[in-house]
Scaffold this motif. Structure first.
Motif, PDB file in Angstrom:
ATOM      1  N   VAL A   5      -8.075 -20.129  -0.727  1.00  0.00           N
ATOM      2  CA  VAL A   5      -8.334 -20.844   0.515  1.00  0.00           C
ATOM      3  C   VAL A   5      -9.827 -21.107   0.591  1.00  0.00           C
ATOM      4  CG1 VAL A   5      -8.235 -20.737   3.022  1.00  0.00           C
ATOM      5  CG2 VAL A   5      -6.388 -19.733   1.662  1.00  0.00           C
ATOM      6  N   GLU A   6     -10.184 -22.374   0.775  1.00  0.00           N
ATOM      7  CA  GLU A   6     -11.593 -22.727   0.827  1.00  0.00           C
ATOM      8  C   GLU A   6     -12.235 -22.102   2.060  1.00  0.00           C
ATOM      9  OE1 GLU A   6     -13.629 -24.323  -1.213  1.00  0.00           O
ATOM     10  OE2 GLU A   6     -12.001 -24.418  -2.678  1.00  0.00           O
ATOM     11  N   PRO A   7     -13.291 -21.338   1.887  1.00  0.00           N
ATOM     12  CA  PRO A   7     -13.928 -20.704   3.029  1.00  0.00           C
ATOM     13  C   PRO A   7     -14.731 -21.707   3.849  1.00  0.00           C
ATOM     14  CG  PRO A   7     -15.187 -20.272   1.040  1.00  0.00           C
ATOM     15  CD  PRO A   7     -13.963 -21.015   0.614  1.00  0.00           C
ATOM     16  N   THR A   8     -14.760 -21.479   5.160  1.00  0.00           N
ATOM     17  CA  THR A   8     -15.614 -22.289   6.004  1.00  0.00           C
ATOM     18  C   THR A   8     -17.047 -21.809   5.835  1.00  0.00           C
ATOM     19  OG1 THR A   8     -15.394 -20.792   7.874  1.00  0.00           O
ATOM     20  CG2 THR A   8     -13.732 -22.524   7.659  1.00  0.00           C
ATOM     21  N   LEU A   9     -17.983 -22.621   6.299  1.00  0.00           N
ATOM     22  CA  LEU A   9     -19.398 -22.235   6.200  1.00  0.00           C
ATOM     23  C   LEU A   9     -19.655 -20.948   6.964  1.00  0.00           C
ATOM     24  CD1 LEU A   9     -22.184 -22.994   5.169  1.00  0.00           C
ATOM     25  CD2 LEU A   9     -22.540 -24.315   7.277  1.00  0.00           C
ATOM     26  N   GLU A  10     -19.003 -20.837   8.142  1.00  0.00           N
ATOM     27  CA  GLU A  10     -19.179 -19.629   8.951  1.00  0.00           C
ATOM     28  C   GLU A  10     -18.628 -18.411   8.221  1.00  0.00           C
ATOM     29  OE1 GLU A  10     -17.910 -17.802  13.337  1.00  0.00           O
ATOM     30  OE2 GLU A  10     -17.148 -19.752  12.664  1.00  0.00           O
ATOM     31  N   GLN A  11     -17.421 -18.560   7.624  1.00  0.00           N
ATOM     32  CA  GLN A  11     -16.809 -17.431   6.920  1.00  0.00           C
ATOM     33  C   GLN A  11     -17.636 -17.047   5.704  1.00  0.00           C
ATOM     34  OE1 GLN A  11     -14.078 -15.651   8.042  1.00  0.00           O
ATOM     35  NE2 GLN A  11     -14.838 -14.242   6.494  1.00  0.00           N
ATOM     36  N   ASP A  74     -18.821 -12.126  -5.990  1.00  0.00           N
ATOM     37  CA  ASP A  74     -19.909 -13.098  -6.019  1.00  0.00           C
ATOM     38  C   ASP A  74     -19.577 -14.205  -5.028  1.00  0.00           C
ATOM     39  OD1 ASP A  74     -21.842 -14.960  -6.515  1.00  0.00           O
ATOM     40  OD2 ASP A  74     -21.643 -14.927  -8.692  1.00  0.00           O
ATOM     41  N   ALA A  75     -20.297 -14.236  -3.908  1.00  0.00           N
ATOM     42  CA  ALA A  75     -20.013 -15.204  -2.848  1.00  0.00           C
ATOM     43  C   ALA A  75     -20.170 -16.642  -3.323  1.00  0.00           C
ATOM     44  CB  ALA A  75     -20.926 -14.940  -1.654  1.00  0.00           C
ATOM     45  N   ARG A  76     -20.928 -16.860  -4.407  1.00  0.00           N
ATOM     46  CA  ARG A  76     -21.121 -18.218  -4.908  1.00  0.00           C
ATOM     47  C   ARG A  76     -19.880 -18.759  -5.601  1.00  0.00           C
ATOM     48  NH1 ARG A  76     -26.325 -16.849  -8.409  1.00  0.00           N
ATOM     49  NH2 ARG A  76     -24.836 -15.187  -8.925  1.00  0.00           N
ATOM     50  N   ARG A  77     -18.985 -17.868  -5.992  1.00  0.00           N
ATOM     51  CA  ARG A  77     -17.783 -18.287  -6.724  1.00  0.00           C
ATOM     52  C   ARG A  77     -16.547 -18.397  -5.840  1.00  0.00           C
ATOM     53  NH1 ARG A  77     -18.023 -14.813 -12.398  1.00  0.00           N
ATOM     54  NH2 ARG A  77     -20.040 -15.629 -13.121  1.00  0.00           N
ATOM     55  N   ARG A  81     -12.079 -13.204   0.812  1.00  0.00           N
ATOM     56  CA  ARG A  81     -10.626 -13.230   0.974  1.00  0.00           C
ATOM     57  C   ARG A  81      -9.938 -13.528  -0.361  1.00  0.00           C
ATOM     58  NH1 ARG A  81      -6.862 -14.906   5.060  1.00  0.00           N
ATOM     59  NH2 ARG A  81      -5.031 -15.889   4.126  1.00  0.00           N
ATOM     60  N   THR A  82     -10.433 -14.570  -1.048  1.00  0.00           N
ATOM     61  CA  THR A  82      -9.841 -14.954  -2.328  1.00  0.00           C
ATOM     62  C   THR A  82     -10.047 -13.871  -3.379  1.00  0.00           C
ATOM     63  OG1 THR A  82     -10.166 -17.303  -1.867  1.00  0.00           O
ATOM     64  CG2 THR A  82      -9.864 -16.668  -4.171  1.00  0.00           C
ATOM     65  N   TRP A  83     -11.242 -13.307  -3.414  1.00  0.00           N
ATOM     66  CA  TRP A  83     -11.543 -12.273  -4.407  1.00  0.00           C
ATOM     67  C   TRP A  83     -10.672 -11.041  -4.200  1.00  0.00           C
ATOM     68  CZ3 TRP A  83     -13.963  -7.328  -4.317  1.00  0.00           C
ATOM     69  CH2 TRP A  83     -14.331  -6.851  -5.582  1.00  0.00           C
ATOM     70  N   LEU A  84     -10.507 -10.613  -2.949  1.00  0.00           N
ATOM     71  CA  LEU A  84      -9.675  -9.446  -2.663  1.00  0.00           C
ATOM     72  C   LEU A  84      -8.209  -9.731  -2.954  1.00  0.00           C
ATOM     73  CD1 LEU A  84     -11.295  -8.212   0.677  1.00  0.00           C
ATOM     74  CD2 LEU A  84     -11.420  -7.091  -1.561  1.00  0.00           C
ATOM     75  N   SER A  85      -7.767 -10.959  -2.687  1.00  0.00           N
ATOM     76  CA  SER A  85      -6.381 -11.338  -2.982  1.00  0.00           C
ATOM     77  C   SER A  85      -6.107 -11.285  -4.474  1.00  0.00           C
ATOM     78  CB  SER A  85      -6.082 -12.741  -2.451  1.00  0.00           C
ATOM     79  OG  SER A  85      -6.185 -12.797  -1.057  1.00  0.00           O
TER      80      SER A  85
END
Length: 202
Positions: A5-11, A74-77, A81-85
């Motif tokens: 899921v594409e993260p929002t800028l805020e997330q 790595d937040a840049r990748r 949420r996606t990483w933990l999933s």
């Protein structure tokens, strides 16, 4: 399959801040991450394992890894949420494979145990049966005490190697190794029992 899921800028900003606090060992950041994503991690794990208990174990492992190895994210990748999933999915698959190996090992142990003659002779046993029983007790007595204990629990007391490990206060892997070593020795000793008639020179 985990759908990113594409993260929002805020997330993304929240994830970066959580990550920074985790790197610095802020326990409250771990609690926040669990509150935000714990349910998601368990859902992913349940879909793979079909077990609520296994999903709880997977969740513990996932957040333990997040706590002990925060640099893995790595937040840049992508989002946290996606990483933990993805991590939950990987851990759940490992659990399923581990359970399959445990079942295969248990079946192999059962087959090996059934191959050993019954140590409880009946009143109408034959001479060969008596010789086999004596041979079994002799072979058992020659085992190291640690192996003999596991065999007693697994064969005579009907325990699995996991239950035997708990009763003996040893790791499951140790109990399994001792049982397998003992079964190999017993099988070798009982493979060719002596012919009582030949022993008497008949």
């Amino acid at each position: 399959m985990v759908v990113p899921v594409e993260p929002t800028l805020e997330q993304s900003s929240i994830d970066v801040e959580l990550h920074r606090r985790l790197v610095y060992g802020d326990e409250s950041a771990l609690r926040e991450a669990y509150a935000a994503y714990g349910a998601l991690v368990r859902r992913v794990a349940v879909r793979v394992t079909h077990s609520q208990a296994a999903a709880e174990d997977v969740a513990q492992e996932v957040f333990a890894q997040l706590w002990t190895s925060p640099y893995g994210f790595d937040a840049r990748r992508g989002s946290l949420r996606t990483w933990l999933s993805m991590l939950a999915h990987r851990r759940a698959v490992d659990w399923v494979r581990s359970e399959a190996r445990h079942r295969k090992d248990a079946q192999a142990d059962d087959l090996a145990l059934h191959a050993i003659p019954d140590a409880g002779p009946g009143p109408h046993e034959t001479v060969v049966d008596r010789e086999r029983s004596l041979l079994l007790h002799t072979a058992l007595a020659e085992l190291p005490r640690t192996q003999r204990e596991v065999v007693h629990l697994a064969y005579f007391a009907g325990r699995t190697y996991r239950q035997a490990a708990v009763e003996l206060g040893i790791p499951e892997g140790t109990a399994k190794t001792r049982l397998r070593s003992a079964l190999r020795k017993l099988a070798a000793s009982l493979a060719d029992p002596p012919d009582p008639a030949a022993a008497r020179g008949a």
